[in-house]
Structure formats: C-alpha cells, structure tokens
Write an enzyme that holds these catalytic residues in place. Structure first.
Site, PDB file in Angstrom:
ATOM      1  N   LYS A  46       0.830  -1.216   0.000  1.00 26.55           N
ATOM      2  CA  LYS A  46       0.000   0.000   0.000  1.00 26.55           C
ATOM      3  C   LYS A  46       0.865   1.266   0.000  1.00 26.55           C
ATOM      4  O   LYS A  46       0.654   2.162  -0.820  1.00 26.55           O
ATOM      5  CB  LYS A  46      -0.894   0.003   1.241  1.00 26.55           C
ATOM      6  CG  LYS A  46      -1.471   1.343   1.593  1.00 26.55           C
ATOM      7  CD  LYS A  46      -2.179   1.283   2.935  1.00 26.55           C
ATOM      8  CE  LYS A  46      -2.469   2.617   3.532  1.00 26.55           C
ATOM      9  NZ  LYS A  46      -1.399   3.220   4.309  1.00 26.55           N
ATOM     10  N   ASN A  47       1.835   1.340   0.924  1.00 25.98           N
ATOM     11  CA  ASN A  47       2.548   2.604   1.062  1.00 25.98           C
ATOM     12  C   ASN A  47       3.527   2.871  -0.077  1.00 25.98           C
ATOM     13  O   ASN A  47       3.973   4.002  -0.253  1.00 25.98           O
ATOM     14  CB  ASN A  47       3.215   2.692   2.439  1.00 25.98           C
ATOM     15  CG  ASN A  47       2.165   2.928   3.534  1.00 25.98           C
ATOM     16  OD1 ASN A  47       1.015   3.291   3.234  1.00 25.98           O
ATOM     17  ND2 ASN A  47       2.532   2.701   4.789  1.00 25.98           N
ATOM     18  N   CYS A  77      -7.179  13.603  12.146  1.00 28.10           N
ATOM     19  CA  CYS A  77      -6.234  12.507  12.255  1.00 28.10           C
ATOM     20  C   CYS A  77      -6.757  11.479  13.238  1.00 28.10           C
ATOM     21  O   CYS A  77      -7.170  11.829  14.328  1.00 28.10           O
ATOM     22  CB  CYS A  77      -4.899  13.045  12.740  1.00 28.10           C
ATOM     23  SG  CYS A  77      -3.804  11.762  13.225  1.00 28.10           S
ATOM     24  N   ARG A 107      -0.135  15.710  12.961  1.00 26.69           N
ATOM     25  CA  ARG A 107       0.620  15.151  11.834  1.00 26.69           C
ATOM     26  C   ARG A 107       1.112  16.316  10.970  1.00 26.69           C
ATOM     27  O   ARG A 107       0.506  16.670   9.977  1.00 26.69           O
ATOM     28  CB  ARG A 107      -0.248  14.169  11.054  1.00 26.69           C
ATOM     29  CG  ARG A 107      -0.599  12.955  11.917  1.00 26.69           C
ATOM     30  CD  ARG A 107      -1.244  11.848  11.157  1.00 26.69           C
ATOM     31  NE  ARG A 107      -0.338  11.199  10.240  1.00 26.69           N
ATOM     32  CZ  ARG A 107      -0.648  10.093   9.573  1.00 26.69           C
ATOM     33  NH1 ARG A 107      -1.813   9.531   9.737  1.00 26.69           N
ATOM     34  NH2 ARG A 107       0.224   9.557   8.744  1.00 26.69           N
ATOM     35  N   ASP A 155       3.696   0.776  12.225  1.00 25.68           N
ATOM     36  CA  ASP A 155       2.462   0.255  11.623  1.00 25.68           C
ATOM     37  C   ASP A 155       2.180  -1.194  12.024  1.00 25.68           C
ATOM     38  O   ASP A 155       1.151  -1.757  11.645  1.00 25.68           O
ATOM     39  CB  ASP A 155       2.515   0.390  10.090  1.00 25.68           C
ATOM     40  CG  ASP A 155       2.507   1.843   9.651  1.00 25.68           C
ATOM     41  OD1 ASP A 155       2.136   2.703  10.475  1.00 25.68           O
ATOM     42  OD2 ASP A 155       2.887   2.121   8.503  1.00 25.68           O
ATOM     43  N   ARG A 161      -9.195   0.078   3.588  1.00 24.71           N
ATOM     44  CA  ARG A 161      -8.302   1.044   2.949  1.00 24.71           C
ATOM     45  C   ARG A 161      -6.944   0.412   2.666  1.00 24.71           C
ATOM     46  O   ARG A 161      -6.240   0.869   1.764  1.00 24.71           O
ATOM     47  CB  ARG A 161      -8.074   2.237   3.880  1.00 24.71           C
ATOM     48  CG  ARG A 161      -9.295   3.106   4.037  1.00 24.71           C
ATOM     49  CD  ARG A 161      -8.941   4.333   4.799  1.00 24.71           C
ATOM     50  NE  ARG A 161      -7.645   4.770   4.313  1.00 24.71           N
ATOM     51  CZ  ARG A 161      -6.857   5.630   4.917  1.00 24.71           C
ATOM     52  NH1 ARG A 161      -7.243   6.164   6.040  1.00 24.71           N
ATOM     53  NH2 ARG A 161      -5.701   5.966   4.403  1.00 24.71           N
TER      54      ARG A 161
HETATM   55  C1  EPZ Z   1       3.995   7.139   6.666  1.00 26.72           C
HETATM   56  O1  EPZ Z   1       3.256   8.255   7.163  1.00 26.72           O
HETATM   57  C2  EPZ Z   1       3.008   5.995   6.507  1.00 26.72           C
HETATM   58  N1  EPZ Z   1       2.004   6.396   5.544  1.00 26.72           N
HETATM   59  C3  EPZ Z   1       2.401   5.643   7.850  1.00 26.72           C
HETATM   60  O2  EPZ Z   1       1.628   4.468   7.665  1.00 26.72           O
HETATM   61  C4  EPZ Z   1       3.517   5.325   8.856  1.00 26.72           C
HETATM   62  O3  EPZ Z   1       2.967   5.169  10.136  1.00 26.72           O
HETATM   63  C5  EPZ Z   1       4.559   6.445   8.898  1.00 26.72           C
HETATM   64  O4  EPZ Z   1       5.021   6.743   7.559  1.00 26.72           O
HETATM   65  C6  EPZ Z   1       5.781   6.082   9.732  1.00 26.72           C
HETATM   66  O5  EPZ Z   1       6.358   4.907   9.233  1.00 26.72           O
HETATM   67  C7  EPZ Z   1       2.273   6.287   4.228  1.00 26.72           C
HETATM   68  O6  EPZ Z   1       3.336   5.848   3.801  1.00 26.72           O
HETATM   69  C8  EPZ Z   1       1.194   6.696   3.297  1.00 26.72           C
HETATM   70  P1  EPZ Z   1       6.215  10.338   8.731  1.00 26.72           P
HETATM   71  P2  EPZ Z   1       3.916   9.699   7.152  1.00 26.72           P
HETATM   72  O7  EPZ Z   1       6.274  11.607   7.951  1.00 26.72           O
HETATM   73  O8  EPZ Z   1       4.793   9.814   5.968  1.00 26.72           O
HETATM   74  C9  EPZ Z   1       6.821  13.539  12.265  1.00 26.72           C
HETATM   75  C10 EPZ Z   1      -0.246   3.092   7.778  1.00 26.72           C
HETATM   76  O9  EPZ Z   1      -0.854   2.573   8.735  1.00 26.72           O
HETATM   77  N2  EPZ Z   1       6.822  14.551  11.176  1.00 26.72           N
HETATM   78  O10 EPZ Z   1       7.304   9.334   8.557  1.00 26.72           O
HETATM   79  O11 EPZ Z   1       2.821  10.679   7.332  1.00 26.72           O
HETATM   80  C11 EPZ Z   1       5.439  12.925  12.465  1.00 26.72           C
HETATM   81  O12 EPZ Z   1       4.629  13.728  13.290  1.00 26.72           O
HETATM   82  C12 EPZ Z   1       0.227   4.516   7.872  1.00 26.72           C
HETATM   83  O13 EPZ Z   1      -0.027   2.507   6.707  1.00 26.72           O
HETATM   84  C13 EPZ Z   1       7.134  15.856  11.482  1.00 26.72           C
HETATM   85  O14 EPZ Z   1       7.386  16.213  12.631  1.00 26.72           O
HETATM   86  O15 EPZ Z   1       4.793   9.635   8.469  1.00 26.72           O
HETATM   87  C14 EPZ Z   1       5.792  11.575  13.058  1.00 26.72           C
HETATM   88  O16 EPZ Z   1       5.994  11.724  14.433  1.00 26.72           O
HETATM   89  C15 EPZ Z   1      -0.260   5.214   9.078  1.00 26.72           C
HETATM   90  N3  EPZ Z   1       7.146  16.774  10.448  1.00 26.72           N
HETATM   91  C16 EPZ Z   1       7.132  11.225  12.400  1.00 26.72           C
HETATM   92  O17 EPZ Z   1       7.650  12.444  11.889  1.00 26.72           O
HETATM   93  C17 EPZ Z   1       6.868  16.424   9.160  1.00 26.72           C
HETATM   94  O18 EPZ Z   1       6.904  17.308   8.282  1.00 26.72           O
HETATM   95  C18 EPZ Z   1       7.040  10.229  11.219  1.00 26.72           C
HETATM   96  O19 EPZ Z   1       6.094  10.707  10.261  1.00 26.72           O
HETATM   97  C19 EPZ Z   1       6.568  15.086   8.872  1.00 26.72           C
HETATM   98  C20 EPZ Z   1       6.543  14.156   9.895  1.00 26.72           C
END
Ligand code: EPZ
Length: 432
Positions: A22-23, A117, A123, A307, A399
């Site tokens: 998916k991702n 969220c 997020r 995840d 999803r």
């Molecule tokens: C991706 O989300 C995945 N989604 C998520 O999977 C997964 O939990 C996450 O990565 C972590 O592995 C997709 O790939 C579509 P991040 P993403 O940016 O990219 C902080 C699932 O169940 N952060 O790596 O949104 C954030 O708050 C989903 O399949 C900032 O501070 O996650 C978090 O604490 C849910 N500033 C950490 O980084 C930013 O600009 C990781 O977030 C961006 C993120």
C-alpha cells in the site's frame, strides 16, 4: 454499515498470498503524474486507498486502463492542471504526494490536505515545507489547501530533515526528480517503499542514488518516460498475518514476500517463542508453545515498524508475563487499547508506553476500529478471543488490506462481513 463478525479461538493453517505494498502504491501512483507516456504498474493492491488515488488522477485528466486485476496503465501526458483540490483528496494522507509530483511537473501545486487525524496527535508537514522552500518554492497553507509556487521549476538543494519522515523523503524525492540541478536529502527515511519509489522513478529515467540509506542524491532530469514497474510486497500486510498466526497458534506459509523486509518483525516474534523460517520469497510462521513477553520500541526502518505496533501489542496481551511497547514514531497511537479492554485485556498506557500484563485469554465483544492498523489489531484480537466479536469501522481496514476476509477464511478462521444497510456509513478520513 459493514461489520466483521468473528468467532475466535481457531488456530490458523495454510498459505496466504501477500498483495502489493500500500505505502509504495500510494507514492508510485502520484509519481506517474510526472511521467510523459504510459506507465504500466503491476502488483497493485486491490484496496480503497488505491482506487481513491486513481479516481483523483482521473478527475485531473489522466487516462487509466485496467489491464487485469493487479495491473493498470496510467497515462498522465494530457494533464494540464497543477491543482488537485477535490473532496476525495481529504480522505487519504498520501494525497500530499501530489504536491511533490505537481511541483516537479509544473513548478506549482495547489493541493487539498487531509483533514482530521485518527491516531490523535499532530501530523505536521513542516519538513515537507522546509524541503520545498529550500528548493525555491514559496509554500503557504490556507483553508486546508497547500499552495506551492516556483519561478519556473524547483532547484536542487541540500536538505537536512530534523525528523526522519517517510512522507517528506518521498515528497522531496518526487519534486527533485524533475528539478534543475542536484538535490541531497540528509537524514532520509529508509523504508522499503522509499527504495521502491526510487526504483520506479529510475526505471522511468530518473537519476536517484542512495535510496535505502539516510543520504539520497537526486540529479534532476528533463523528462521521465513511460515504462513497466512491479510494486514490492506489503511488509505490513505480511507482518499482520504473521502476528495473527502468532496469536492464534497454527502454521501458515506467508507467500510472495521479501523476507529481508520482515526481519524487524520476525526478530521480535522469535523472541516471543514463534518459529519463523525464511525461504526465498516466503516465510513459514509456526506457534505451538505459549507466547513469551517481550519489550518493543517502534522506530523508523530498519527498527520495529510503528504500523505493526497495534497488532503486536494485541498478541502481547496473551503472552506470559509483563511486556512493554513504546511508540517511538507517533505521539498517540494507543487509542485501540480501550477496545481491547472490552475484551478483558490488561494494558496501562503512560505517555508513549503501554504496559501489558499477559492474560490467559481474550473474550469476544463488540468493538470499533478507529484507524487502519488498529482495525487489523482488533481483527487479530477477535481471532484469538473466545466467543464472538463484532467489529465496526471496517472501512478503515479495507483502505489497506486486500480481501482480508477471504484470506483469513482460507486459513480456517471463522470471519464474515455483514452489511447492515440502515446505519449511516462514515467516510474514512486521513491516515495511511
Ligand atoms: C507514513 O506516514 C506511513 N504512511 C504511515 O503508515 C507510517 O505510520 C509512517 O510513515 C511512519 O512509518 C504512508 O506511507 C502513506 P512520517 P507519514 O512523515 O509519511 C513527524 C499506515 O498505517 N513529522 O514518517 O505521514 C510525524 O509527526 C500509515 O499505513 C514531522 O514532525 O509519516 C511523526 O511523528 C499510518 N514533520 C514522524 O515524523 C513532518 O513534516 C514520522 O512521520 C513530517 C513528519
């Protein structure tokens, strides 16, 4: 409203085929927007996030041809708009990848952002904004729409991420693929789907090196051309079935996987007394003895994936002794424990750590999924529990999991999907 009804307590036996990731799919589909020509994408998972994204591209003018149930041809050559502000955009988190793709292709982007969220917590997208700004874009967020504008095209830059972010790494990689000059991403995320996106872009003519390490170098090219690409297997779907067998007991062959991507999950399951044998493109998971407690902290890849946190926390409810699970990625990803409590679990959450006292068995109950992985965890809980569980909120599960009911039924689970027409159907918003 659709609900899943599970009669638990049956061990799982047999084979299960894992779908495309998916991702990776939700990054590769927006990437197709930057390609001049037809992209044939194979091994697409049949999940609602994929259909939502394909519908968004269609609304923007892409031509999409279904070749077979796992393969499509996407041709975005005739898209003339840098705007993607449809209502559908707000349903999925991954719609923000259209910012990088549109900026790369048109030098500007207007993209509606996901709304609420479901983990709770914030997020943010500050790292995405930091990256695009360093590449010369002016980025503003107003009324839930991100607007990013350049003088013409993005320019290569060196970007250091303050947090390891999958989404920001992917978004900057997208924009940089067609930027003028070379971009260096430092402190990049290393997840398998980041490597998959780089491989997709490279096979369409991009010049990206270092994906899978924490430093990625992207030399911008003038154009990307059409080609073929097959998406990697879904690490988290595979891990979810591994956790299900670990919870119920039994023996299952998890097929069509890359065992290396599962190491971070296999290691912890082995510590819990589960036998896991790796083959070239499958793993065999067997559990006969009681589960043993363990301690887990989620981290960016190659750490234990966030995840998989709800699924592993669920089976630790049934392990001998006291386990701890610390969430190292998201602020608040333990909302599902309230549902597990209805099934008799003993979990106490303090800030980012869940302290889980093992109990002999869970008891079936009416429960509700609040997001995708929480939903998967509740299905596992239902499979392990004595008696009947009825799970609401299954639109979240659909999803990200292709044919979960069919796959589990083939493994011997007693699980049915029930459509109850009278109740209003909530639209899933965000996550993923
Ligand atoms: C991706 O989300 C995945 N989604 C998520 O999977 C997964 O939990 C996450 O990565 C972590 O592995 C997709 O790939 C579509 P991040 P993403 O940016 O990219 C902080 C699932 O169940 N952060 O790596 O949104 C954030 O708050 C989903 O399949 C900032 O501070 O996650 C978090 O604490 C849910 N500033 C950490 O980084 C930013 O600009 C990781 O977030 C961006 C993120």
């Amino acid at each position: 409203m659709t609900k899943y009804v599970i009669n638990g307590g049956r061990p799982l036996y047999g084979d299960v085929e894992i779908s495309g990731a998916k991702n990776a799919a939700v990054a590769i589909i927006p990437a197709a927007l930057m390609v001049d020509g037809v992209c044939r994408i194979e091994n697409l998972p049949g999940i609602s996030d994929v259909s939502t994204l394909l519908n968004i591209l269609k609304e923007m003018g892409a031509s999409i041809r279904v070749v077979n149930k796992r393969t499509i041809d996407i041709d975005c050559s005739h898209i003339g708009t840098s705007s993607a502000t449809f209502e559908k955009m707000r349903r999925i988190r991954a719609s923000y990848y259209l910012i990088g793709a549109l900026l790369g292709r048109f030098g500007r982007a207007d993209v509606a952002m996901p709304g609420g969220c479901n983990f709770g917590g914030v997020r943010p997208i500050d790292q995405h904004v930091k990256g695009f700004s360093a590449m010369g874009a002016k980025v503003s967020v107003r009324n839930g729409v991100v607007q990013a504008v350049t003088g013409g095209t993005l320019r290569g830059a060196t970007i250091y991420f303050d947090v390891v972010s999958v989404g920001a790494t992917i978004n900057i990689m997208l924009g940089a693929a067609l930027a003028e000059g070379t971009t260096y991403i430092e402190n990049a995320a290393r997840e398998p789907h980041i490597v998959d996106l780089a491989n997709f872009l490279n096979s369409m003519g991009a010049d990206i090196r270092g994906a899978g390490t924490n430093e990625i170098k992207i030399r911008g090219v003038r154009r990307l051309r059409g080609g073929f690409y097959s998406i990697i297997p879904d690490q988290i779907e595979a891990g979810t079935y591994m956790a299900a067998v670990a919870g119920t007991g039994g023996r299952v062959v998890i097929k069509d996987v890359i065992p290396k991507h599962l190491d971070c999950i296999s290691r912890k399951l082995r510590e819990m007394g589960v036998t896991i044998t790796d083959f070239e493109d499958s793993v065999v998971v067997e559990r006969t003895d009681p589960l043993i407690r363990t301690h887990i902290k989620t981290m960016p890849y190659p750490g234990f994936p966030t995840d998989m946190q709800p699924q592993i926390s669920t089976i630790l409810c049934l392990a001998n002794g006291t386990s701890t699970v610390t969430e190292g990625v998201w602020d608040n990803r333990f909302k599902f424990v309230d549902e597990l409590a209805k099934m008799g679990s003993s979990i106490r959450v303090t800030e980012r750590t869940a302290i889980i006292e093992g109990i002999p068995c869970l008891t079936g109950a009416p429960i509700k999924a609040g997001d995708l992985r929480a939903g998967a965890a509740l299905v596992i809980a239902g499979l392990c529990a004595r008696g009947e569980s009825v799970i609401e909120g299954v639109n979240y599960i659909e999803r990200g999991y292709e044919k979960m009911i069919e796959k589990l039924t083939a493994l011997g689970a007693d699980i049915k999907s029930l459509d109850l027409p009278d109740e209003p159907k909530a639209e899933p918003r965000e996550i993923g």
